[in-house]
Design a protein around this motif. Structure first.
Motif, PDB file in Angstrom:
ATOM      1  N   GLN A  89     144.289  57.290 -23.991  1.00  0.00           N
ATOM      2  CA  GLN A  89     142.886  57.589 -23.660  1.00  0.00           C
ATOM      3  C   GLN A  89     142.110  57.935 -24.931  1.00  0.00           C
ATOM      4  N   ASP A  90     142.749  58.696 -25.818  1.00  0.00           N
ATOM      5  CA  ASP A  90     142.076  59.064 -27.073  1.00  0.00           C
ATOM      6  C   ASP A  90     141.774  57.834 -27.926  1.00  0.00           C
ATOM      7  N   ILE A  93     138.798  56.082 -26.345  1.00  0.00           N
ATOM      8  CA  ILE A  93     137.543  56.827 -26.539  1.00  0.00           C
ATOM      9  C   ILE A  93     137.104  56.752 -28.002  1.00  0.00           C
ATOM     10  N   ASP A  94     138.052  56.906 -28.914  1.00  0.00           N
ATOM     11  CA  ASP A  94     137.716  56.807 -30.349  1.00  0.00           C
ATOM     12  C   ASP A  94     137.034  55.470 -30.639  1.00  0.00           C
ATOM     13  N   GLU A  96     135.583  53.317 -28.501  1.00  0.00           N
ATOM     14  CA  GLU A  96     134.288  53.162 -27.813  1.00  0.00           C
ATOM     15  C   GLU A  96     133.201  53.987 -28.498  1.00  0.00           C
ATOM     16  N   TRP A  97     133.504  55.207 -28.834  1.00  0.00           N
ATOM     17  CA  TRP A  97     132.494  56.080 -29.452  1.00  0.00           C
ATOM     18  C   TRP A  97     132.126  55.584 -30.856  1.00  0.00           C
ATOM     19  N   ARG A 100     129.758  52.839 -30.308  1.00  0.00           N
ATOM     20  CA  ARG A 100     128.449  53.401 -29.906  1.00  0.00           C
ATOM     21  C   ARG A 100     127.701  53.916 -31.137  1.00  0.00           C
TER      22      ARG A 100
END
Lengths: 154, 131
Positions: A89-90, A93-94, A96-97, A100
């Motif tokens: 998950q990390d 998220i890393d 994707e962020w 972004r």
């Protein structure tokens, strides 16, 4: 060029299903964006996790690639520990962020484990597949000389 | 219309989840997710967001998840999306037997820690969104 929601409206889903050559052209254009290399890198990282057999990144709203689903096919008779799942998950998220922050746009990466990869009629939705990705030479050499990545919770 | 009905439903769901932890642990897991869902709806409502209008998903669940993803980034709290996705994942497992080879009641009776984790994840959602 990044294809946005507006682009999805302009290019109807029907048109994209029936004109495969346009899909290929569009995919080539998309490959120049930051998103596809980021997704491929993430697929590569996820594929190195213990007990993961294959990883595929799919853009369900193709040609809009702001939504990318990452399917993790596990080795048979295995499951991921909570710690490994947390690390996965990390990683997602890393990635994707970072995208972004770099693009100033909103991206939605989803990851799920699957017993079997989903059947896709429209293969152009596949952004990356760990069974097809060729790594750059320098990465390949490094990988050969090191053991597979093991995610460990400290 | 006020937003209180979401909050009331969230609390009622949590109460229901706790009441069936031993008798139907699979449903406890599922109801935890539905409690979290109403916490998210409550938060969106009091902050003036209409999730389904603003997030065009393939389903209301997907729209809500997109909202939580954005909120997680906005708050700089990755734990929000992680626990929300884990609650949703666990509820799918309990309802559709995804990745399990027994019935859900037997699975969660044997794996009580997963029920406890779902309750903890619900607490985490409450703390983040009620703060």
């Amino acid at each position: 060029m990044i294809v946005s929601r507006n682009s999805t409206d302009k290019w109807s889903k029907t048109s994209y299903r029936t004109i495969s050559s346009l899909n290929l052209i569009r995919l080539k254009e998309l490959s120049r964006t930051e998103a596809v290399p980021e997704a491929r890198e993430l697929v590569h990282k996820l594929a190195k996790v213990d007990n993961v057999k294959r990883v595929r990144a799919i853009a369900p709203r193709f040609p809009d690639i702001h939504w990318i689903d990452f399917e993790l096919e596990l080795q048979s008779q295995t499951e991921l520990s909570d710690e490994v799942w947390d690390n996965i998950q990390d990683l997602v998220i890393d990635s994707e962020w970072k995208l972004r922050d770099d693009s100033g746009e909103k991206w939605y990466f989803y990851v799920q484990t699957v017993a079997r990869l989903s059947l896709l009629q429209d293969k152009t939705k596949v952004i990356a597949d760990s069974s097809c990705i060729r790594q750059p030479t320098e990465v390949r050499v490094r990988t050969w000389s090191s053991s597979p990545l093991k995610l460990v919770l400290h | 219309m006020t937003c209180d009905h979401y909050l009331e439903q969230a609390k009622s769901n949590e109460q229901a989840a706790r009441s069936v932890v031993n008798s139907y642990p699979d449903w406890a897991v599922t109801i935890c997710f539905y409690a979290a869902l109403h916490w998210v709806e409550y938060y969106a409502c009091i902050n003036g967001s209409d999730i389904e209008q603003e997030f065009e998903g393939r389903s209301p669940h997907e729209s809500r998840r997109d909202y939580v993803k954005n909120l997680s980034r906005q708050l700089g709290n990755r734990n929000l999306i992680k626990v929300y996705e884990n609650l949703e994942k666990e509820s799918r497992k309990a309802r559709y037997l995804e990745d399990i080879s027994t019935n859900a009641k037997a699975y969660y009776t044997k794996n009580k820690s997963k029920v406890t984790i779902s309750l903890q994840n619900l607490q985490a959602i409450k703390q983040i969104l009620d703060g």
